[in-house]
Motif scaffolding. Structure first.
Motif, PDB file in Angstrom:
ATOM      1  N   LYS A 113      76.333 -57.138 -47.178  1.00 43.71           N
ATOM      2  CA  LYS A 113      77.774 -56.959 -46.984  1.00 43.71           C
ATOM      3  C   LYS A 113      78.282 -55.735 -47.748  1.00 43.71           C
ATOM      4  O   LYS A 113      79.133 -54.984 -47.259  1.00 43.71           O
ATOM      5  N   VAL A 114      77.747 -55.519 -48.957  1.00 41.84           N
ATOM      6  CA  VAL A 114      78.118 -54.327 -49.725  1.00 41.84           C
ATOM      7  C   VAL A 114      77.720 -53.065 -48.962  1.00 41.84           C
ATOM      8  O   VAL A 114      78.496 -52.104 -48.861  1.00 41.84           O
ATOM      9  N   LEU A 115      76.504 -53.059 -48.406  1.00 46.22           N
ATOM     10  CA  LEU A 115      76.049 -51.902 -47.636  1.00 46.22           C
ATOM     11  C   LEU A 115      76.936 -51.684 -46.414  1.00 46.22           C
ATOM     12  O   LEU A 115      77.300 -50.541 -46.089  1.00 46.22           O
ATOM     13  N   PHE A 116      77.290 -52.757 -45.738  1.00 45.39           N
ATOM     14  CA  PHE A 116      78.123 -52.668 -44.537  1.00 45.39           C
ATOM     15  C   PHE A 116      79.508 -52.126 -44.870  1.00 45.39           C
ATOM     16  O   PHE A 116      80.003 -51.178 -44.242  1.00 45.39           O
ATOM     17  N   GLU A 117      80.142 -52.713 -45.875  1.00 45.96           N
ATOM     18  CA  GLU A 117      81.489 -52.273 -46.226  1.00 45.96           C
ATOM     19  C   GLU A 117      81.487 -50.838 -46.763  1.00 45.96           C
ATOM     20  O   GLU A 117      82.453 -50.094 -46.593  1.00 45.96           O
ATOM     21  N   GLY A 118      80.394 -50.450 -47.402  1.00 53.02           N
ATOM     22  CA  GLY A 118      80.309 -49.086 -47.917  1.00 53.02           C
ATOM     23  C   GLY A 118      80.340 -48.036 -46.830  1.00 53.02           C
ATOM     24  O   GLY A 118      80.756 -46.893 -47.069  1.00 53.02           O
ATOM     25  N   LEU A 119      79.915 -48.381 -45.629  1.00 52.20           N
ATOM     26  CA  LEU A 119      79.908 -47.403 -44.541  1.00 52.20           C
ATOM     27  C   LEU A 119      81.314 -47.037 -44.074  1.00 52.20           C
ATOM     28  O   LEU A 119      81.481 -46.049 -43.348  1.00 52.20           O
ATOM     29  N   THR A 120      82.325 -47.783 -44.466  1.00 53.63           N
ATOM     30  CA  THR A 120      83.695 -47.444 -44.086  1.00 53.63           C
ATOM     31  C   THR A 120      84.140 -46.123 -44.704  1.00 53.63           C
ATOM     32  O   THR A 120      85.138 -45.547 -44.264  1.00 53.63           O
ATOM     33  N   ARG A 121      83.426 -45.634 -45.705  1.00 52.79           N
ATOM     34  CA  ARG A 121      83.793 -44.360 -46.321  1.00 52.79           C
ATOM     35  C   ARG A 121      83.514 -43.180 -45.418  1.00 52.79           C
ATOM     36  O   ARG A 121      83.994 -42.074 -45.675  1.00 52.79           O
ATOM     37  N   TYR A 122      82.739 -43.401 -44.358  1.00 54.40           N
ATOM     38  CA  TYR A 122      82.304 -42.297 -43.519  1.00 54.40           C
ATOM     39  C   TYR A 122      82.878 -42.431 -42.110  1.00 54.40           C
ATOM     40  O   TYR A 122      82.383 -43.233 -41.307  1.00 54.40           O
ATOM     41  N   PRO A 123      83.900 -41.647 -41.779  1.00 55.28           N
ATOM     42  CA  PRO A 123      84.437 -41.716 -40.414  1.00 55.28           C
ATOM     43  C   PRO A 123      83.431 -41.247 -39.372  1.00 55.28           C
ATOM     44  O   PRO A 123      83.592 -41.531 -38.174  1.00 55.28           O
ATOM     45  N   ASN A 124      82.390 -40.564 -39.798  1.00 49.75           N
ATOM     46  CA  ASN A 124      81.360 -40.065 -38.892  1.00 49.75           C
ATOM     47  C   ASN A 124      80.250 -41.088 -38.623  1.00 49.75           C
ATOM     48  O   ASN A 124      79.309 -40.800 -37.887  1.00 49.75           O
ATOM     49  N   VAL A 125      80.346 -42.293 -39.232  1.00 45.02           N
ATOM     50  CA  VAL A 125      79.353 -43.355 -39.019  1.00 45.02           C
ATOM     51  C   VAL A 125      80.016 -44.519 -38.294  1.00 45.02           C
ATOM     52  O   VAL A 125      81.062 -45.004 -38.724  1.00 45.02           O
ATOM     53  N   GLN A 126      79.396 -44.969 -37.209  1.00 50.42           N
ATOM     54  CA  GLN A 126      79.916 -46.096 -36.439  1.00 50.42           C
ATOM     55  C   GLN A 126      78.852 -47.184 -36.346  1.00 50.42           C
ATOM     56  O   GLN A 126      77.654 -46.887 -36.287  1.00 50.42           O
ATOM     57  N   ILE A 127      79.307 -48.443 -36.327  1.00 50.47           N
ATOM     58  CA  ILE A 127      78.402 -49.580 -36.108  1.00 50.47           C
ATOM     59  C   ILE A 127      78.864 -50.332 -34.872  1.00 50.47           C
ATOM     60  O   ILE A 127      80.045 -50.677 -34.747  1.00 50.47           O
ATOM     61  N   ALA A 128      77.953 -50.580 -33.952  1.00 50.51           N
ATOM     62  CA  ALA A 128      78.257 -51.332 -32.729  1.00 50.51           C
ATOM     63  C   ALA A 128      77.482 -52.644 -32.751  1.00 50.51           C
ATOM     64  O   ALA A 128      76.263 -52.651 -32.548  1.00 50.51           O
ATOM     65  N   PHE A 129      78.187 -53.750 -33.018  1.00 47.73           N
ATOM     66  CA  PHE A 129      77.575 -55.073 -32.952  1.00 47.73           C
ATOM     67  C   PHE A 129      77.564 -55.565 -31.502  1.00 47.73           C
ATOM     68  O   PHE A 129      78.200 -54.978 -30.622  1.00 47.73           O
ATOM     69  N   SER A 130      76.848 -56.654 -31.264  1.00 48.83           N
ATOM     70  CA  SER A 130      76.738 -57.247 -29.921  1.00 48.83           C
ATOM     71  C   SER A 130      76.318 -56.201 -28.894  1.00 48.83           C
ATOM     72  O   SER A 130      76.773 -56.199 -27.748  1.00 48.83           O
ATOM     73  N   THR A 131      75.436 -55.309 -29.327  1.00 46.99           N
ATOM     74  CA  THR A 131      74.994 -54.210 -28.468  1.00 46.99           C
ATOM     75  C   THR A 131      73.475 -54.213 -28.394  1.00 46.99           C
ATOM     76  O   THR A 131      72.793 -54.036 -29.396  1.00 46.99           O
ATOM     77  N   GLU A 132      72.960 -54.419 -27.192  1.00 39.32           N
ATOM     78  CA  GLU A 132      71.514 -54.536 -26.999  1.00 39.32           C
ATOM     79  C   GLU A 132      70.911 -53.183 -26.636  1.00 39.32           C
ATOM     80  O   GLU A 132      71.453 -52.448 -25.795  1.00 39.32           O
ATOM     81  N   LEU A 133      69.798 -52.858 -27.278  1.00 40.50           N
ATOM     82  CA  LEU A 133      69.025 -51.690 -26.886  1.00 40.50           C
ATOM     83  C   LEU A 133      68.236 -52.042 -25.629  1.00 40.50           C
ATOM     84  O   LEU A 133      67.414 -52.959 -25.648  1.00 40.50           O
ATOM     85  N   VAL A 134      68.493 -51.313 -24.550  1.00 38.21           N
ATOM     86  CA  VAL A 134      67.815 -51.575 -23.282  1.00 38.21           C
ATOM     87  C   VAL A 134      66.569 -50.707 -23.164  1.00 38.21           C
ATOM     88  O   VAL A 134      65.471 -51.192 -22.877  1.00 38.21           O
ATOM     89  N   SER A 135      66.732 -49.406 -23.382  1.00 40.86           N
ATOM     90  CA  SER A 135      65.606 -48.485 -23.265  1.00 40.86           C
ATOM     91  C   SER A 135      65.986 -47.160 -23.909  1.00 40.86           C
ATOM     92  O   SER A 135      67.143 -46.930 -24.272  1.00 40.86           O
ATOM     93  N   PHE A 136      64.998 -46.277 -24.044  1.00 42.65           N
ATOM     94  CA  PHE A 136      65.263 -44.920 -24.520  1.00 42.65           C
ATOM     95  C   PHE A 136      64.217 -43.996 -23.932  1.00 42.65           C
ATOM     96  O   PHE A 136      63.124 -44.419 -23.545  1.00 42.65           O
ATOM     97  N   ASP A 137      64.578 -42.723 -23.859  1.00 37.28           N
ATOM     98  CA  ASP A 137      63.675 -41.726 -23.303  1.00 37.28           C
ATOM     99  C   ASP A 137      63.921 -40.416 -24.037  1.00 37.28           C
ATOM    100  O   ASP A 137      65.071 -39.989 -24.167  1.00 37.28           O
ATOM    101  N   GLN A 138      62.862 -39.792 -24.533  1.00 40.57           N
ATOM    102  CA  GLN A 138      63.027 -38.561 -25.287  1.00 40.57           C
ATOM    103  C   GLN A 138      62.517 -37.357 -24.516  1.00 40.57           C
ATOM    104  O   GLN A 138      61.620 -37.462 -23.671  1.00 40.57           O
ATOM    105  N   ASP A 139      63.116 -36.196 -24.822  1.00 38.49           N
ATOM    106  CA  ASP A 139      62.665 -34.938 -24.265  1.00 38.49           C
ATOM    107  C   ASP A 139      62.616 -33.911 -25.390  1.00 38.49           C
ATOM    108  O   ASP A 139      62.694 -34.268 -26.569  1.00 38.49           O
ATOM    109  N   ALA A 140      62.521 -32.655 -25.054  1.00 38.04           N
ATOM    110  CA  ALA A 140      62.330 -31.615 -26.066  1.00 38.04           C
ATOM    111  C   ALA A 140      63.547 -31.419 -26.951  1.00 38.04           C
ATOM    112  O   ALA A 140      63.421 -30.912 -28.077  1.00 38.04           O
TER     113      ALA A 140
END
Length: 565
Positions: A113-140
């Motif tokens: 919880k401390v780690l989670f609440e600490g992320l509020t200091r950074y407007p450039n960091v977002q957390i998305a709960f209830s979000t499933e990773l379906v797939s990913f694909d990388q390129d160059a």
């Protein structure tokens, strides 16, 4: 073409402690980070219960140590006892080399919880709960990630790098086709957490009873954890029933029916490690990269070490100061140490929990004999058997002569003196590269090329002087360096024993290079090559003032909750 709101420098799969720590390290630099978590909230049941000094040093670096220690019990002893109550061995480390106690009990959901609440200091960091990773694909040029919420359409986001911190069943690892070498033990254990601790004896006790080995751990806030081996023929339903729990608790307390049970769970030990921690622009960390038995309490700490090692390298690459080749050193440095921690955890379990009475009796005799051998007893008591990270190759300049013994090792962290009082060394250095030098300002020996490298790294110089002369010498260097006093003599002793006079420290406080003042130019030029430094003509996204602002941000009070996506 993806919308700008769907573009990130880094995406992390998994909002556990490793993923959130990595988000802190990268987010503090101003880079855009997204953390995705399949669950709708943080996991609320305790898992890890042991935190070491290296882990607390990382939490210090991200500005959260003071909040974290509120949920720890420091300097926790570990006692091994026979079935009759005789002490076989006592681990009672007193060393404080890295600025924090070596063994600490903690409550993981509260620290998470401390780690989670600490992320509020950074407007450039977002957390998305209830979000499933379906797939990913990388390129160059990056990684395309497909995400799905329970009631929303498929969402495609893009990032420069993608890190899977998604646990032992990691979809990221499996999708990359990375093998997970090792074994799963046949033995299972039941964990029982109690509130209003009915035992109320500090520290950790491992009872080496061959009829049923068990562990009793005092946790902060009056919580007691008990772990019992599940014997052949016993079922989960039988053991977790009120009758089954009372039968187990009767081994520890006189009135088990009055115990306040928070929860009970049956689990299996695993000892596994991924063949590599990186494939292209996708990396894995924490349980996704390695699993180990609980006996040395190092699963949690090993994951935090991953984040600490990987985080600063991602920043260097994403900021344009290093090429992506620097990330090859992540597996090179971390895998061997994680493997060593798995081995010692597995070995400790085999020593602690044999159910064969003859083997147990032999163990008891050998441990008793160790009490009559002072060096061996000290080795056990001070926990010197714990494998420390030690890099022979990677993002370092291999040392020669005396430097060979310190390069690739974690540097000490004593208190030092500043004009406004005492401070821990890391708080003086900040979160970047640094030279720590005894007595002499190495700047005067730097070539123009070395100075250019040093400025490009946005680094600091710390000159250590004896505390007796601190007041007289505080103004004897320019703006490029800071003088500190050595009130505990720890730095004097370290430099004297190591027979070197300066070290170049990485952001994770490992010694990248070491030598004398007149070696500094050659060391920095070699370090630039090791770090895969990019040509100076490429844009560098951060300035010294940006980094100082980010560091100051990590010291702000914690309020609110992390923003969603």
């Amino acid at each position: 073409m993806a919308d700008e709101s769907d573009r990130f420098d880094l995406i992390i799969a998994g909002a556990g402690p490793v993923g959130m720590t990595l988000a802190h390290i990268v987010g503090a630099s101003g880079l855009k980070v997204l953390v995705v978590e399949q669950l709708d909230t943080l996991i609320d049941y305790p898992r890890g219960v042991g935190m070491d000094d290296e882990c607390l040093r990382t939490f210090q670096a991200i500005g959260l140590a003071d909040k974290v220690v509120e949920h720890t019990s420091p300097h926790q002893w570990m006692e091994f006892r026979t079935a009759k109550g005789k002490t076989l061995a006592l681990i009672r480390p007193q060393a404080n080399l890295f600025g924090w106690p070596r063994r600490n009990a903690f409550i993981q959901p509260l620290v998470d919880k401390v780690l989670f609440e600490g992320l509020t200091r950074y407007p450039n960091v977002q957390i998305a709960f209830s979000t499933e990773l379906v797939s990913f694909d990388q390129d160059a040029t990056g990684v395309q990630v497909e995400l799905k919420t329970a009631d929303g359409p498929l969402r495609r986001v893009r990032c420069s790098y993608f890190v899977g911190c998604d646990g032992g069943r990691s979809l990221v690892r499996k999708s990359l086709g990375i093998s997970f070498e090792g074994q799963t033990e046949a033995t299972r254990w039941i964990v029982v957490d109690l509130e209003q601790d009915p035992v109320a004896i500090p520290n950790t006790i491992l009872v080496c009873d061959p009829s049923r080995p068990f562990v009793s751990i005092a946790l902060p806030h009056g919580v007691r954890r008990l772990e019992f081996m599940v014997m052949p023929g016993e079922t989960d339903e039988e053991l977790t029933s009120p009758k089954g729990l009372h039968g187990l608790l009767a081994r520890v307390m006189p009135d088990p029916e009055s115990a306040h049970v928070i929860r009970s769970r049956v689990y299996t030990h695993h000892a596994r490690i991924a063949e590599t921690f990186r494939k292209g622009r996708v990396l894995i960390a924490g349980d996704a990269a390695h699993l180990m038995p609980v006996w040395q309490g190092q699963g949690y700490n090993t994951g935090i070490r991953d984040a600490t090692n990987l985080g600063w390298k991602l920043v260097e690459v994403l900021k344009g100061r290093s090429s992506g080749a620097l990330l090859d050193t992540y597996t090179l440095e971390r895998r061997d140490h994680a493997k060593a921690m798995i081995w010692i955890s597995t070995t400790a379990g085999r020593i602690f929990s044999p159910t064969n009475k003859a083997l147990a009796a032999t163990r008891d005799i050998l441990f008793s004999l160790s009490n009559w051998i002072p060096p061996l007893k000290s080795y056990i008591v001070q926990m010197r058997f714990k494998p420390m990270p030690s890099y022979e190759n990677g993002a370092i300049v291999p040392g020669r002569g005396p430097a060979r013994a310190v390069v690739g090792r974690l540097f000490i962290q004593p208190q030092v003196r500043r004009p406004d009082g005492l401070a821990l060394l890391d708080d003086v250095i900040g979160n970047g590269f640094a030279i720590v030098s005894w007595a002499v300002d190495p700047w005067v020996y730097m070539s123009e090329e070395a100075r250019r490298i040093w400025q490009r790294l946005d680094a600091k110089i710390i000159v250590v002087r004896p505390d007796s002369e601190f007041g007289l010498s505080a103004g004897s260097v320019g703006d490029h360096a800071e003088i500190v006093g050595d009130p505990t003599l720890a730095l004097k002793d370290w430099f004297a024993l190591s027979r070197i006079s300066l070290v170049v420290l990485r952001p994770d406080r490992f010694v990248a290079a070491a030598g004398g003042p007149q070696d500094i130019s050659a060391l920095l030029e070699a370090l630039a090559k090791t770090l895969c430094t990019t040509p100076e003509t490429e844009p560098v996204a951060s300035s010294a003032s940006d980094r100082r602002s980010a560091l100051a941000l990590t010291r702000e009070p914690l309020e609110g909750t992390a923003g969603g996506v």
